[in-house]
Design a protein around this motif. Structure first.
Motif, PDB file in Angstrom:
ATOM      1  N   LEU A 169       0.796  -1.325   0.104  1.00  0.00           N
ATOM      2  CA  LEU A 169       0.073   0.128  -0.064  1.00  0.00           C
ATOM      3  C   LEU A 169       0.797   1.291   0.079  1.00  0.00           C
ATOM      4  O   LEU A 169       0.448   2.239  -0.687  1.00  0.00           O
ATOM      5  CB  LEU A 169      -0.886  -0.043   1.161  1.00  0.00           C
ATOM      6  CG  LEU A 169      -1.985   1.258   1.494  1.00  0.00           C
ATOM      7  CD1 LEU A 169      -2.698   1.511   0.074  1.00  0.00           C
ATOM      8  CD2 LEU A 169      -2.684   1.257   2.643  1.00  0.00           C
ATOM      9  N   GLU A 170       2.086   1.168   0.804  1.00  0.00           N
ATOM     10  CA  GLU A 170       2.841   2.526   1.039  1.00  0.00           C
ATOM     11  C   GLU A 170       3.508   2.682  -0.531  1.00  0.00           C
ATOM     12  O   GLU A 170       3.344   3.998  -1.023  1.00  0.00           O
ATOM     13  CB  GLU A 170       4.058   2.048   1.817  1.00  0.00           C
ATOM     14  CG  GLU A 170       4.889   3.257   2.149  1.00  0.00           C
ATOM     15  CD  GLU A 170       5.847   3.236   2.946  1.00  0.00           C
ATOM     16  OE1 GLU A 170       6.537   3.992   3.430  1.00  0.00           O
ATOM     17  OE2 GLU A 170       5.877   2.055   3.746  1.00  0.00           O
ATOM     18  N   TYR A 171       3.826   1.802  -1.175  1.00  0.00           N
ATOM     19  CA  TYR A 171       4.465   2.195  -2.350  1.00  0.00           C
ATOM     20  C   TYR A 171       3.659   2.334  -3.805  1.00  0.00           C
ATOM     21  O   TYR A 171       3.869   3.394  -4.463  1.00  0.00           O
ATOM     22  CB  TYR A 171       5.220   0.707  -2.954  1.00  0.00           C
ATOM     23  CG  TYR A 171       6.711   0.816  -2.263  1.00  0.00           C
ATOM     24  CD1 TYR A 171       7.840   1.286  -3.039  1.00  0.00           C
ATOM     25  CD2 TYR A 171       7.106   0.026  -1.077  1.00  0.00           C
ATOM     26  CE1 TYR A 171       9.133   1.267  -2.393  1.00  0.00           C
ATOM     27  CE2 TYR A 171       8.232   0.006  -0.488  1.00  0.00           C
ATOM     28  CZ  TYR A 171       9.069   0.498  -1.065  1.00  0.00           C
ATOM     29  OH  TYR A 171      10.345   0.475  -0.525  1.00  0.00           O
ATOM     30  N   THR A 172       2.193   1.681  -3.356  1.00  0.00           N
ATOM     31  CA  THR A 172       1.224   1.884  -4.622  1.00  0.00           C
ATOM     32  C   THR A 172       0.546   3.407  -4.118  1.00  0.00           C
ATOM     33  O   THR A 172       0.615   4.229  -5.168  1.00  0.00           O
ATOM     34  CB  THR A 172       0.099   1.009  -4.263  1.00  0.00           C
ATOM     35  OG1 THR A 172       0.708  -0.317  -4.434  1.00  0.00           O
ATOM     36  CG2 THR A 172      -0.817   1.214  -5.409  1.00  0.00           C
ATOM     37  N   ALA A 173       0.541   3.749  -2.935  1.00  0.00           N
ATOM     38  CA  ALA A 173       0.124   5.154  -2.648  1.00  0.00           C
ATOM     39  C   ALA A 173       1.136   6.181  -3.371  1.00  0.00           C
ATOM     40  O   ALA A 173       0.582   7.158  -3.920  1.00  0.00           O
ATOM     41  CB  ALA A 173      -0.079   5.326  -1.184  1.00  0.00           C
ATOM     42  N   GLU A 174       2.217   5.910  -3.178  1.00  0.00           N
ATOM     43  CA  GLU A 174       3.427   6.838  -3.675  1.00  0.00           C
ATOM     44  C   GLU A 174       3.212   7.050  -5.201  1.00  0.00           C
ATOM     45  O   GLU A 174       3.217   7.995  -5.706  1.00  0.00           O
ATOM     46  CB  GLU A 174       4.555   6.453  -3.209  1.00  0.00           C
ATOM     47  CG  GLU A 174       5.848   7.492  -3.623  1.00  0.00           C
ATOM     48  CD  GLU A 174       7.274   6.751  -3.191  1.00  0.00           C
ATOM     49  OE1 GLU A 174       8.129   7.533  -3.733  1.00  0.00           O
ATOM     50  OE2 GLU A 174       7.295   5.755  -2.554  1.00  0.00           O
ATOM     51  N   TYR A 175       3.076   5.724  -5.682  1.00  0.00           N
ATOM     52  CA  TYR A 175       3.018   5.718  -7.329  1.00  0.00           C
ATOM     53  C   TYR A 175       1.846   6.757  -7.786  1.00  0.00           C
ATOM     54  O   TYR A 175       1.958   7.421  -8.836  1.00  0.00           O
ATOM     55  CB  TYR A 175       2.760   4.426  -7.795  1.00  0.00           C
ATOM     56  CG  TYR A 175       2.591   4.047  -9.110  1.00  0.00           C
ATOM     57  CD1 TYR A 175       3.948   4.548 -10.294  1.00  0.00           C
ATOM     58  CD2 TYR A 175       1.325   3.828  -9.788  1.00  0.00           C
ATOM     59  CE1 TYR A 175       3.677   4.087 -11.407  1.00  0.00           C
ATOM     60  CE2 TYR A 175       1.361   3.647 -11.181  1.00  0.00           C
ATOM     61  CZ  TYR A 175       2.569   4.019 -12.096  1.00  0.00           C
ATOM     62  OH  TYR A 175       2.249   3.896 -13.438  1.00  0.00           O
ATOM     63  N   TYR A 176       0.799   6.671  -7.200  1.00  0.00           N
ATOM     64  CA  TYR A 176      -0.722   7.153  -7.487  1.00  0.00           C
ATOM     65  C   TYR A 176      -0.466   8.869  -7.101  1.00  0.00           C
ATOM     66  O   TYR A 176      -1.672   9.336  -7.442  1.00  0.00           O
ATOM     67  CB  TYR A 176      -1.770   6.603  -7.389  1.00  0.00           C
ATOM     68  CG  TYR A 176      -1.801   5.254  -8.227  1.00  0.00           C
ATOM     69  CD1 TYR A 176      -2.375   5.553  -9.560  1.00  0.00           C
ATOM     70  CD2 TYR A 176      -1.292   4.052  -7.878  1.00  0.00           C
ATOM     71  CE1 TYR A 176      -2.444   4.316 -10.269  1.00  0.00           C
ATOM     72  CE2 TYR A 176      -1.665   2.693  -8.661  1.00  0.00           C
ATOM     73  CZ  TYR A 176      -2.146   3.069  -9.938  1.00  0.00           C
ATOM     74  OH  TYR A 176      -2.342   2.050 -10.752  1.00  0.00           O
TER      75      TYR A 176
END
Length: 248
Positions: A169-176
């Motif tokens: 979730l942390e990396y996906t949130a950063e990506y979006y």
């Protein structure tokens, strides 16, 4: 913030052809004693209702700290920060808490408001395990045989994005471009971040925004099957056992 039960009572009953980009959502996240549904238990949970027209300003949130009456695993405690002593002192009784959580989810489902959770099978199965442990009515009985509507941003991202790297979730949130409202591995911060993913996902990928509530579960099940087949080919090339489970 608005009381969650009052907000759900006031929320509309959504039509089957409502597109995901315009849908109300009930975000859900749990922190647990470990990762084995049926054996481990929920110690913290958040439900958050999101009105697509008002975004954060209209969010209604419910949070729970729960005494699981079983020990935290050291690994889970290191991740989420909960200790046996803290939960024994501050946690409410699981029968009361789990019943309220399940009742609120069932109310949302009766209005065709999907439950949104990042890596949804984990949280859904942990809830099912606790309902069974405390001899509470299972979700399928509460839904009168209807299929639970669920949105899984992890599954959607794996289907539409060809990006490399980790998909926590942390990396996906950063990506979006989603800014967290607190520390990750906090149930409330994770719930808000997961729900916040839907707006940029449906903007960047209009085909996702056009998925209707009626077609939502089939779309995700097909997406999972496609991902699983691809992942199993990768595993086979390395002599590893295949993934055999289904999504939801």
């Amino acid at each position: 913030m608005t009381n969650l039960k009052e907000a759900l009572d006031a929320a509309p009953v959504q039509e089957a052809d409502t597109p995901l980009s315009h849908s109300w959502l009930l975000g859900f996240d749990t922190e647990t004693t470990g990762v084995a549904a049926g054996r481990d238990a929920i110690v913290s949970a958040t439900l958050m209702l999101r009105d697509p027209q008002s975004a954060h300003d209209g969010d209604a949130v419910g949070t729970w700290i729960i005494n699981p009456h079983r020990r935290m695993s050291p690994g889970a405690s290191k991740v989420n920060g909960f200790t046996d002593a803290f939960l024994a002192q501050h946690g409410e009784e699981p029968v009361d808490a789990i019943e309220r959580i399940a009742a609120l989810i069932a109310l949302a489902q009766s209005k065709r408001i999907p439950l949104l959770a990042y890596n949804a099978p984990f949280d859904v199965r942990m809830l099912a395990g606790d309902l069974d442990r405390w001899r509470l009515r299972p979700m399928d009985e509460r839904l009168d045989g209807r299929t639970m509507l669920v949105v899984d941003p992890l599954l959607i991202d794996r289907s539409i994005s060809r990006r490399s790297g980790r998909r926590t979730l942390e990396y996906t949130a950063e990506y979006y471009g989603v800014e967290p409202s607190g520390d990750f591995h906090d149930a409330t911060a994770d719930t808000i971040a997961a729900v916040d993913l839907i707006q940029p996902m449906t903007t960047l990928y209009p085909q996702v925004g056009h998925i209707t509530l009626e077609g939502l579960m089939d779309w995700q099940r097909n997406a999972y099957a496609t991902w699983r087949d691809s992942y199993n080919r990768w595993l086979a090339g390395r002599g590893k056992a295949p993934v055999r489970d289904n999504w939801l």
